[in-house]
Design an enzyme around this catalytic site. Structure first.
Site, PDB file in Angstrom:
ATOM      1  N   ARG A   1       0.855  -1.196   0.000  1.00 54.65           N
ATOM      2  CA  ARG A   1       0.000   0.000   0.000  1.00 54.65           C
ATOM      3  C   ARG A   1       0.886   1.239   0.000  1.00 54.65           C
ATOM      4  O   ARG A   1       0.659   2.203  -0.718  1.00 54.65           O
ATOM      5  CB  ARG A   1      -0.948   0.011   1.215  1.00 54.65           C
TER       6      ARG A   1
ATOM      7  N   TYR B   1     -16.599  16.849 -14.879  1.00 48.53           N
ATOM      8  CA  TYR B   1     -17.078  15.471 -14.865  1.00 48.53           C
ATOM      9  C   TYR B   1     -18.159  15.306 -13.784  1.00 48.53           C
ATOM     10  O   TYR B   1     -17.993  15.788 -12.661  1.00 48.53           O
ATOM     11  CB  TYR B   1     -15.888  14.550 -14.600  1.00 48.53           C
TER      12      TYR B   1
ATOM     13  N   ASP C   1      -7.843  18.875 -13.952  1.00 47.85           N
ATOM     14  CA  ASP C   1      -8.129  17.524 -14.422  1.00 47.85           C
ATOM     15  C   ASP C   1      -7.775  17.512 -15.916  1.00 47.85           C
ATOM     16  O   ASP C   1      -8.470  18.085 -16.739  1.00 47.85           O
ATOM     17  CB  ASP C   1      -9.617  17.217 -14.184  1.00 47.85           C
TER      18      ASP C   1
ATOM     19  N   LYS D   1      -8.970   6.680 -19.451  1.00 53.49           N
ATOM     20  CA  LYS D   1      -9.318   7.211 -20.757  1.00 53.49           C
ATOM     21  C   LYS D   1      -8.106   7.119 -21.706  1.00 53.49           C
ATOM     22  O   LYS D   1      -7.634   6.040 -21.959  1.00 53.49           O
ATOM     23  CB  LYS D   1      -9.856   8.630 -20.600  1.00 53.49           C
TER      24      LYS D   1
HETATM   25  C1  LIG Z   1     -13.843   9.541 -16.300  1.00 49.31           C
HETATM   26  C2  LIG Z   1     -13.427  10.819 -15.711  1.00 49.31           C
HETATM   27  C3  LIG Z   1     -13.174  10.952 -14.339  1.00 49.31           C
HETATM   28  C4  LIG Z   1     -13.376   9.801 -13.375  1.00 49.31           C
HETATM   29  O1  LIG Z   1     -12.429   8.802 -13.567  1.00 49.31           O
HETATM   30  P1  LIG Z   1     -12.690   7.235 -13.286  1.00 49.31           P
HETATM   31  O2  LIG Z   1     -11.431   6.614 -13.743  1.00 49.31           O
HETATM   32  O3  LIG Z   1     -13.897   6.843 -14.070  1.00 49.31           O
HETATM   33  O4  LIG Z   1     -12.930   7.096 -11.812  1.00 49.31           O
HETATM   34  C5  LIG Z   1     -12.729  12.167 -13.880  1.00 49.31           C
HETATM   35  N1  LIG Z   1     -12.550  13.211 -14.699  1.00 49.31           N
HETATM   36  C6  LIG Z   1     -12.806  13.135 -16.015  1.00 49.31           C
HETATM   37  C7  LIG Z   1     -12.603  14.320 -16.880  1.00 49.31           C
HETATM   38  C8  LIG Z   1     -13.253  11.945 -16.566  1.00 49.31           C
HETATM   39  O5  LIG Z   1     -13.521  11.872 -17.879  1.00 49.31           O
END
Ligand SMILES: *Cc1c(COP(=O)(O)O)cnc(C)c1O
Length: 385
Positions: free
Chosen positions: A50, A102, A174, A199
Site C-alpha cells: 500500500r 465530470y 483535471d 481514458k
Molecule cells: C472519467 C473521468 C473521471 C473519473 O475517472 P474514473 O477513472 O472513471 O474514476 C474524472 N474526470 C474526467 C474528466 C473523466 O472523464
C-alpha cells in the site's frame, strides 16, 4: 523532469525503465504485498505494497516525468485520485469548480465531501474577473478541466493559476481530456494535475486508473501520506498495463486528433447539426486560448441535432460507434451526457450550464475516419422525422 528532449521518447523510456536485475526491457509485475526486511528497525525501501510497490512506482515516476512534475501517485480510479486530492482540505474549506466538470467530481463534492463540511461552488471559470470576486477567504482551491466535460469549454489555465497564486490558493487541473502529450498544466502554473487514466492514457478501454502529479515537495508529502492512509492505490498488474498503454500515447493521440478534426468539420457542414463544440475549430469559443496552452483541440466532440431529428433513433442506428460511458479508447464511443455521464447533476443545473437533453458527446477513435463518418452519417439520416 525529463531526460529526453521530446515527449515521444519519454513515453517509451521515461520514469523507471526496464528491470535492473535481469535487463528485461519492461518493468516486471511485482505481485507482492510485502517484502522481507533485513533487520529489525531498519529503513527498507520497500515494506508494504500500500505504501509502495516497484511496478506502481515505475508508473508514478513515468507520469511525473510526462507532466513535468516531481511526484506522481497512482490510484484505483480517477475518482479515487480526485478523492485523495480533495482530502487535502478540511472542514470549513471551499473548492470552486468550473461549470462543466465530470459528473462524478460534482457528485463526490455534493454527496460525500459536503458531509464533512468541505463545500463547493460552481462558477464560470472562463470569466477571470468575475471569478476574482468569488474567491472569498474560505476558498482554498479552483478545480478545472480544459477542455471541460462535456461542452469542451476552454479555461485559461495560466490566468487561473495566476489568480489562484494571488489569493494563495491551489489550482487543480483535471487533464484527462488532453493528456500530457497535448497539454501540461504544471508548466502553465497549476499546482496539481489529475488524470482519469482510464481514458486516453490507458487507451484501450480495459483499465480503471487515477493519477495525480505535483511539483511541490510539501504537497507531495501530504499526498503520499493521504495515499498511504486512505489506501485507494493501484495494483501492480494494472500499473503494468498502464505503462504499456502509455508507450503508444503519442501515435494514438495523433490519429485520434486528425480523425476528430475531420469529424468536427463534417459535423459543422452537416445541415442536421445545430451546434458543434470542438475547441479545434477556428470559430470555437476559446480557440485562441486553447491554441496557446495545448497542442491542438484533442479528440472529444459534442454536438446537437435540430429538433426534427430523434436522438434516441440516432443512438440506436449507430453500428460502428458504440453507445457507452467513458472515452479515450481506440474505439469510437458516443454518449448522452444528460442521462449518462452527467445524470448526477440535477436537471435545473444541467439546463443552466448548457447540458441539454439533445447533447451528444463523441469520443473519436482511431479507426479509419471514413468508416466513422459513414456510420454517423447513416445514423443521422435514419433519425430524421
Ligand atoms: C472519467 C473521468 C473521471 C473519473 O475517472 P474514473 O477513472 O472513471 O474514476 C474524472 N474526470 C474526467 C474528466 C473523466 O472523464
Amino acid at each position: 523532469m525529463s531526460n529526453y528532449k521530446y515527449i515521444e521518447s519519454s513515453l517509451i523510456h521515461g520514469g523507471i525503465y526496464g528491470d535492473k536485475y535481469t535487463g528485461a526491457v519492461n518493468v516486471p509485475i511485482y505481485q507482492t504485498s510485502t517484502y522481507e526486511q533485513k533487520e529489525l528497525g531498519g529503513t527498507p525501501q520497500w515494506e508494504y505494497s500500500r505504501t509502495g510497490n516497484p511496478t506502481r512506482a515505475a508508473l508514478e515516476s513515468l507520469i511525473a516525468e510526462l507532466e513535468n512534475g516531481t511526484n506522481g501517485f497512482a490510484f484505483g480510479s480517477g475518482m479515487a485520485a480526485i478523492t485523495a486530492v480533495l482530502s487535502l482540505f478540511k472542514a470549513g474549506d471551499k473548492v470552486i469548480i468550473s461549470s462543466n466538470v465530470y459528473g462524478g467530481t460534482f457528485r463526490v463534492l455534493d454527496k460525500v465531501f459536503n458531509n464533512f463540511n468541505i463545500t463547493y461552488s460552481i462558477e464560470d471559470t472562463t470569466d477571470i474577473e468575475a471569478l476574482d470576486r468569488k474567491i472569498t477567504s474560505d476558498v482554498k482551491a479552483v478545480l478545472i478541466e480544459s477542455p471541460a466535460n462535456p461542452l469542451l469549454t476552454i479555461t485559461d489555465i495560466s490566468a487561473i493559476s495566476g489568480l489562484a497564486k494571488k489569493h494563495n490558493i491551489l489550482t487543480i487541473v483535471d487533464n484527462t481530456f488532453m493528456t500530457p502529450y497535448l497539454q501540461r498544466p504544471l508548466d502553465l502554473g497549476a499546482d496539481i494535475v489529475i488524470h482519469s487514466a482510464t481514458k486516453y492514457l490507458g487507451g484501450h478501454s480495459d483499465l480503471v486508473v487515477g493519477l495525480v502529479v505535483v511539483k511541490d515537495r510539501i504537497l507531495a508529502e501530504k499526498l503520499a501520506f493521504i495515499q498511504n492512509s486512505t489506501g485507494g492505490i493501484l495494483g501492480p498488474f494494472d500499473s503494468f498495463l498502464l505503462i504499456r498503454g502509455i508507450k503508444t500515447l503519442g501515435v494514438r493521440m495523433d490519429r485520434h486528433v486528425s480523425n476528430a478534426e475531420k469529424a468536427a468539420e463534417y459535423l459543422q457542414n452537416n445541415e442536421a447539426v445545430k451546434n458543434v463544440y470542438y475547441p479545434g475549430l477556428p470559430n470555437a469559443r476559446g480557440y485562441d486560448i486553447n491554441k496557446r496552452q495545448a497542442k491542438n483541440g484533442g479528440a472529444m466532440i459534442s454536438f446537437e441535432l435540430y429538433s426534427n431529428y430523434n436522438i434516441r433513433k440516432f443512438f440506436s442506428s449507430l453500428k460502428l460507434v458504440a453507445l457507452a460511458e467513458s472515452l479515450g479508447g481506440v474505439e469510437s464511443l458516443v454518449c448522452h451526457p444528460a442521462s449518462m455521464t452527467h445524470a448526477s447533476i440535477p436537471y435545473e443545473i444541467r439546463q443552466k450550464i448548457g447540458i441539454t437533453d439533445g447533447l451528444i458527446r463523441l469520443s473519436i477513435g482511431i479507426e479509419n475516419i471514413e468508416d466513422i463518418l459513414t456510420d454517423i452519417d447513416q445514423a443521422i439520416k435514419e433519425s430524421e422525422e
